[in-house]
Each structure stands twice: as C-alpha cells, then as structure tokens.
Design a protein around this motif. Structure first.
Motif, PDB file in Angstrom:
ATOM      1  N   LEU A 194      -1.939  -9.224  -2.628  1.00  6.87           N
ATOM      2  CA  LEU A 194      -1.543  -9.056  -1.232  1.00  6.87           C
ATOM      3  C   LEU A 194      -1.336  -7.596  -0.849  1.00  6.87           C
ATOM      4  CD1 LEU A 194      -1.207 -12.205  -1.403  1.00  6.87           C
ATOM      5  CD2 LEU A 194       0.468 -11.944   0.409  1.00  6.87           C
ATOM      6  N   MET A 195      -1.781  -6.663  -1.700  1.00  8.21           N
ATOM      7  CA  MET A 195      -1.796  -5.260  -1.293  1.00  8.21           C
ATOM      8  C   MET A 195      -2.719  -5.086  -0.093  1.00  8.21           C
ATOM      9  SD  MET A 195      -0.677  -2.191  -1.653  1.00  8.21           S
ATOM     10  CE  MET A 195       0.044  -2.000  -3.275  1.00  8.21           C
ATOM     11  N   ASN A 196      -3.793  -5.872  -0.063  1.00 11.10           N
ATOM     12  CA  ASN A 196      -4.694  -5.816   1.083  1.00 11.10           C
ATOM     13  C   ASN A 196      -3.940  -6.092   2.379  1.00 11.10           C
ATOM     14  OD1 ASN A 196      -7.498  -5.260   1.503  1.00 11.10           O
ATOM     15  ND2 ASN A 196      -7.752  -7.335   2.274  1.00 11.10           N
ATOM     16  N   LYS A 197      -3.010  -7.030   2.314  1.00  9.50           N
ATOM     17  CA  LYS A 197      -2.242  -7.366   3.518  1.00  9.50           C
ATOM     18  C   LYS A 197      -1.279  -6.232   3.856  1.00  9.50           C
ATOM     19  CE  LYS A 197      -3.757 -10.324   4.430  1.00  9.50           C
ATOM     20  NZ  LYS A 197      -4.979 -10.572   5.235  1.00  9.50           N
ATOM     21  N   GLY A 198      -0.727  -5.588   2.832  1.00 11.34           N
ATOM     22  CA  GLY A 198       0.123  -4.440   3.093  1.00 11.34           C
ATOM     23  C   GLY A 198      -0.639  -3.317   3.770  1.00 11.34           C
ATOM     24  N   LEU A 199      -1.843  -3.042   3.294  1.00 12.36           N
ATOM     25  CA  LEU A 199      -2.679  -2.012   3.919  1.00 12.36           C
ATOM     26  C   LEU A 199      -3.019  -2.413   5.354  1.00 12.36           C
ATOM     27  CD1 LEU A 199      -5.159  -1.238   0.976  1.00 12.36           C
ATOM     28  CD2 LEU A 199      -3.083   0.010   1.593  1.00 12.36           C
ATOM     29  N   GLU A 200      -3.210  -3.713   5.576  1.00 15.85           N
ATOM     30  CA  GLU A 200      -3.558  -4.185   6.926  1.00 15.85           C
ATOM     31  C   GLU A 200      -2.383  -4.068   7.889  1.00 15.85           C
ATOM     32  OE1 GLU A 200      -5.122  -8.063   6.233  1.00 15.85           O
ATOM     33  OE2 GLU A 200      -6.977  -7.294   5.342  1.00 15.85           O
ATOM     34  N   VAL A 201      -1.154  -4.184   7.398  1.00 13.23           N
ATOM     35  CA  VAL A 201       0.011  -3.958   8.254  1.00 13.23           C
ATOM     36  C   VAL A 201       0.034  -2.503   8.717  1.00 13.23           C
ATOM     37  CG1 VAL A 201       2.533  -3.820   8.275  1.00 13.23           C
ATOM     38  CG2 VAL A 201       1.406  -5.835   7.315  1.00 13.23           C
ATOM     39  N   ILE A 202      -0.216  -1.576   7.785  1.00 12.94           N
ATOM     40  CA  ILE A 202      -0.291  -0.156   8.146  1.00 12.94           C
ATOM     41  C   ILE A 202      -1.406   0.067   9.165  1.00 12.94           C
ATOM     42  CG2 ILE A 202      -0.739   2.179   7.278  1.00 12.94           C
ATOM     43  CD1 ILE A 202       0.454   1.269   4.601  1.00 12.94           C
ATOM     44  N   GLU A 203      -2.552  -0.514   8.893  1.00 15.74           N
ATOM     45  CA  GLU A 203      -3.710  -0.346   9.772  1.00 15.74           C
ATOM     46  C   GLU A 203      -3.427  -0.907  11.161  1.00 15.74           C
ATOM     47  OE1 GLU A 203      -8.536  -1.241   9.732  1.00 15.74           O
ATOM     48  OE2 GLU A 203      -7.234  -2.247   8.289  1.00 15.74           O
ATOM     49  N   ALA A 204      -2.825  -2.087  11.227  1.00 19.94           N
ATOM     50  CA  ALA A 204      -2.534  -2.705  12.520  1.00 19.94           C
ATOM     51  C   ALA A 204      -1.567  -1.854  13.328  1.00 19.94           C
ATOM     52  CB  ALA A 204      -1.962  -4.104  12.309  1.00 19.94           C
ATOM     53  N   SER A 205      -0.560  -1.313  12.671  1.00 22.11           N
ATOM     54  CA  SER A 205       0.418  -0.481  13.365  1.00 22.11           C
ATOM     55  C   SER A 205      -0.239   0.741  13.978  1.00 22.11           C
ATOM     56  CB  SER A 205       1.525  -0.062  12.394  1.00 22.11           C
ATOM     57  OG  SER A 205       2.487   0.746  13.040  1.00 22.11           O
ATOM     58  N   ARG A 206      -1.143   1.368  13.240  1.00 20.63           N
ATOM     59  CA  ARG A 206      -1.772   2.596  13.717  1.00 20.63           C
ATOM     60  C   ARG A 206      -2.893   2.321  14.713  1.00 20.63           C
ATOM     61  NH1 ARG A 206      -1.692   5.817   7.882  1.00 20.63           N
ATOM     62  NH2 ARG A 206       0.512   6.443   8.032  1.00 20.63           N
ATOM     63  N   LEU A 207      -3.665   1.274  14.487  1.00 20.61           N
ATOM     64  CA  LEU A 207      -4.763   0.974  15.404  1.00 20.61           C
ATOM     65  C   LEU A 207      -4.262   0.556  16.778  1.00 20.61           C
ATOM     66  CD1 LEU A 207      -7.319  -1.060  13.241  1.00 20.61           C
ATOM     67  CD2 LEU A 207      -7.721   1.163  14.299  1.00 20.61           C
ATOM     68  N   PHE A 208      -3.184  -0.230  16.800  1.00 21.77           N
ATOM     69  CA  PHE A 208      -2.757  -0.845  18.052  1.00 21.77           C
ATOM     70  C   PHE A 208      -1.429  -0.288  18.565  1.00 21.77           C
ATOM     71  CE2 PHE A 208      -5.193  -4.140  15.658  1.00 21.77           C
ATOM     72  CZ  PHE A 208      -6.351  -4.059  16.418  1.00 21.77           C
ATOM     73  N   ASP A 209      -0.905   0.745  17.891  1.00 16.47           N
ATOM     74  CA  ASP A 209       0.310   1.431  18.338  1.00 16.47           C
ATOM     75  C   ASP A 209       1.473   0.456  18.500  1.00 16.47           C
ATOM     76  OD1 ASP A 209       1.886   3.578  19.109  1.00 16.47           O
ATOM     77  OD2 ASP A 209       1.322   3.426  21.221  1.00 16.47           O
ATOM     78  N   ILE A 210       1.709  -0.314  17.438  1.00 13.03           N
ATOM     79  CA  ILE A 210       2.806  -1.283  17.402  1.00 13.03           C
ATOM     80  C   ILE A 210       3.691  -0.940  16.207  1.00 13.03           C
ATOM     81  CG2 ILE A 210       3.436  -3.715  17.105  1.00 13.03           C
ATOM     82  CD1 ILE A 210       2.116  -3.220  19.770  1.00 13.03           C
ATOM     83  N   PRO A 211       5.006  -0.807  16.378  1.00 11.70           N
ATOM     84  CA  PRO A 211       5.881  -0.460  15.250  1.00 11.70           C
ATOM     85  C   PRO A 211       5.885  -1.556  14.188  1.00 11.70           C
ATOM     86  CG  PRO A 211       7.190  -1.035  17.178  1.00 11.70           C
ATOM     87  CD  PRO A 211       5.765  -0.952  17.639  1.00 11.70           C
ATOM     88  N   PRO A 212       6.120  -1.176  12.935  1.00  5.40           N
ATOM     89  CA  PRO A 212       6.014  -2.158  11.830  1.00  5.40           C
ATOM     90  C   PRO A 212       6.976  -3.318  11.938  1.00  5.40           C
ATOM     91  CG  PRO A 212       6.937  -0.064  11.059  1.00  5.40           C
ATOM     92  CD  PRO A 212       6.404   0.174  12.431  1.00  5.40           C
ATOM     93  N   ASP A 213       8.140  -3.121  12.579  1.00  2.00           N
ATOM     94  CA  ASP A 213       9.087  -4.234  12.688  1.00  2.00           C
ATOM     95  C   ASP A 213       8.626  -5.295  13.683  1.00  2.00           C
ATOM     96  OD1 ASP A 213       9.477  -2.751  14.992  1.00  2.00           O
ATOM     97  OD2 ASP A 213      11.660  -2.673  14.832  1.00  2.00           O
TER      98      ASP A 213
END
Length: 396
Positions: A220-239
C-alpha cells in the motif's frame, strides 16, 4: 459535423505497461493520433523496434546508451532502419520537450521528473502516469510554467477524481476519497507477513502492472504515494483525503462535496480508459474499454484501511506534512527497498521498515531547508536516500 483534430503524441516508457496500452488505444483511433516519438529504458529493444515500425515513428530514444547497437539491429529487422536513434537521459528529456501536442509519461521512478518538466515547458499536454514526478518533484514540477489545465492524470485513481471534480467547484469539495484494492494481502495481520515472497507479492488480484508498482500496491505504499499526488494535483490538504479499501476495483475514486453528495467514477479495471482520456481530454473516445454490465448482479464493498498492517499510507501522510524533501526521500528509499525485496535481499516487512529508518535518519537535515532549489538538489537528496537505504539493507 465537427471534425476532430489530429494530435501528435510522444510516449515515454513505451515498452512498459502504460506505454503498450497507450499504443493499443492509439491503434484503435489512427485518425486522431500521430506518434512522433517513443522513449524507453532499453531493456526491450525488439519490442521498441516493432512499435516504431507499426506506428511509423520517425525517432526513438533509450536511456541505456549501451543498447544502441542492439536497437539499431532490431529496427533494421523490423523494417524501420530509417528511424533516428538517440540515447541517454538528455535524449529522453529532449524527446519529452519536442513540442508534441500530448506527452504520455509512463516512465517508472523519479527519473520521469525531468521529462515531465520538459513536456510542460514545451506547452505539451502532459498525460501523467509517472506519479513520482509529483511525489519527488514537488514545486519543481508545478513551478515549471505549468498551467492548471496542462496535466491530465492517468493513474486510475487520480483520473477518477479529475473526472468527478467536473461536478462542482474547488470550493465545493469537502473530501477526496482514494480507493485501494487492498492488494494480495488484504485482511492479513502484520505478524503473518514475515515470510511473504516476491512471487506472492507480484500476484495482484485485479490489476496487471509492472513489478515495482505491483509490489507498491501490495504494501500500500502505492496508495501513500497517491495521497501525496492527489494533494498536490488537486490542491487539497492531506487531512481532507481519505483512503478506503474497495477489493472489486470498480470504483476508482470519489469526490465528496460540501452538501453531502459523493460523485464516483466506476468501470471495470482497465487502464486503457484513463490512458485514453489522458490522450484525448476534454473529449471522450469510443472503443476504449468495456463498461460495467448493469444487467448482472454485483456487489461493491468498502472497508477501512488497516494502518497497523499497512503503515505506508500513514508514513506518506507524515512526509506530505513535513516537507517536499521528505516525500522525495520516501520515494527514493522505497524504490531501493522494493528492488532489494525483488532480488531476495530484503524481507517483505523490511520494505516499509527501511523507508521509515531512512526518513528518521535524514529528518533533521530535511527539515532544515524543506524546498528544493532545483532538480540537481533533488537528485542529490534522492541519491543520499538511496545510499542510506542500501546501507541499511546490506546490514539486514
């Protein structure tokens, strides 16, 4: 009657999973696309030569300069001896920045960052499947003259979010929900994972991907990387980014809006759908992938993520909150650990444990100056993380 304009396309990582499926999509729509360049690592020169011949590509580039003679021979055998050949990192970056209408970046690893930057600077539309560009590059990617509408996400999860976001404005978004299949070890306890082999980890239940991405999906590291990617691509905070386990891999991700509505994108697991949209957006093409069969009974289930058994997502969230350098170190150390596991030099649980140990060792250094000055500094930080990871792996 509207006439669709023909788009020129460069494909980076053409012999990999994303690249081959991208070419399959293009082969079904020859009137829409002209492939002007292919780039690959160099491990599969015969396949690269066949691709160049089939799509009448004028030039190809490979990272591995030592494979140039073999590539020339393969091109000659494929009847494509007139194709121009270049090699080395600079050659791949130059092809990415050649000014094609669309650049599909299917390279695996952070070596895909510079080609991504080059494509954006050349005003190409970037169909981005190289998540490491976003994870490792941070502001280096988004400060490179990138327009808000210049990146077309190709990861199935981010494509799903991208599509679902059409239903509302940024201010109306309450939460992004990233789905995970759970991988081959869904439901396992951490104590049961000590003896997992590469062969077991490479057996993904729903997706057919390259080895590194498949191992990342199992941890599930892939999912962790995707959380980072989603936050940066769509300008949404991680929480405001949740992860839910969805074993059927039909709902590829969701957007929850402030009024309580949740919009999802659903389809059978087939990467050709997000690849095709990445190539053709904002239009959709026909003859891409099968839709859900609504005449058949089906069940979709969603489960909470077991952070104790799969700590990679929490580790990624920590890095996202700490600094962009932490995210780059996470990615680099993980790549080293995954390769060591595939080579039977590291136990399965040692993958994420090694990444955490590297982050702990480098934490003070990374916090001192959290932003990269340039790509060279990013490369140096990654190199340091890789060396430290290798040292820790050798001691195990």
């Amino acid at each position: 009657m509207s006439v669709t304009r023909t788009s020129t396309v460069v494909i980076l990582g053409s012999t990999g999973s994303i690249g081959t499926q991208g070419l399959d999509v293009i082969s079904r729509h020859p009137e829409r696309f002209v492939v002007t360049g292919l780039a690959a690592g160099g491990a599969h020169v015969e396949l690269l030569a066949r691709q160049a011949a089939q799509f009448h590509v004028p030039r190809v580039a490979i990272f591995d300069q030592a494979k140039v003679p073999a590539l020339r021979e393969a091109l000659a055998q494929a009847g494509a001896q007139d194709v121009a050949v270049s090699a080395g990192r600079e050659a791949v970056v130059a092809m990415a920045g050649s000014g094609a209408d669309v650049v599909l970046n299917g390279i695996t690893g952070s070596i895909g960052l510079e080609p991504s930057i080059a494509a954006l600077r050349a005003s190409s539309q970037l169909a981005l499947a190289n998540k490491e560009s976003v994870v490792a590059g941070g502001h280096l990617l988004f400060d490179s003259q990138v327009r808000a509408n210049q990146i077309n996400p190709v990861d199935s999860e981010h494509s799903a979010i991208w599509q679902s976001l059409r239903s509302g404005t940024h201010a109306e978004v309450a939460k992004l929900v990233v789905t995970a299949s759970g991988g081959p070890f869904r439901g396992w306890h951490r104590a049961d994972m000590a003896q997992i082999t590469p062969e077991q980890a490479l057996h993904h239940p729903t997706w057919n991907m390259g080895p590194v991405v498949t191992i990342n999906s199992s941890t599930l590291m892939n999912k962790g990387l995707e959380v980072i990617e989603a936050s940066r691509l769509f300008d949404i905070p991680p929480d405001r980014i949740a992860v839910t386990v969805h074993p059927q891999s039909i709902v590829h991700s969701m957007v929850e809006f402030v009024d309580g509505a949740t919009i999802c994108q659903a389809s059978p697991p087939d990467m050709r759908l997000p690849i095709a949209l990445g190539l053709s957006a904002p239009e959709r093409m026909d003859n891409v992938a099968a839709a859900c069969d609504w005449t058949q009974a089906a069940s979709w289930t969603f489960e909470p993520l077991d952070d104790e058994a799969f700590p990679a997502v929490q580790l990624a969230r920590h890095c996202l909150s700490a600094s962009e350098k932490h995210a780059a170190v996470l990615n680099a150390a993980n790549e080293q650990a995954v390769h060591a596991f595939l080579d039977h030099r590291l136990p399965y649980l040692g993958i994420v444990d090694t990444v955490k140990a590297v982050l702990d060792e480098m934490d003070a250094e990374l916090r001192g100056n959290p932003l990269f000055a340039d790509v060279e500094e990013m490369n140096q930080i990654e190199l340091e993380a890789r060396r430290l990871a290798d040292d820790l792996i050798d001691k195990q």
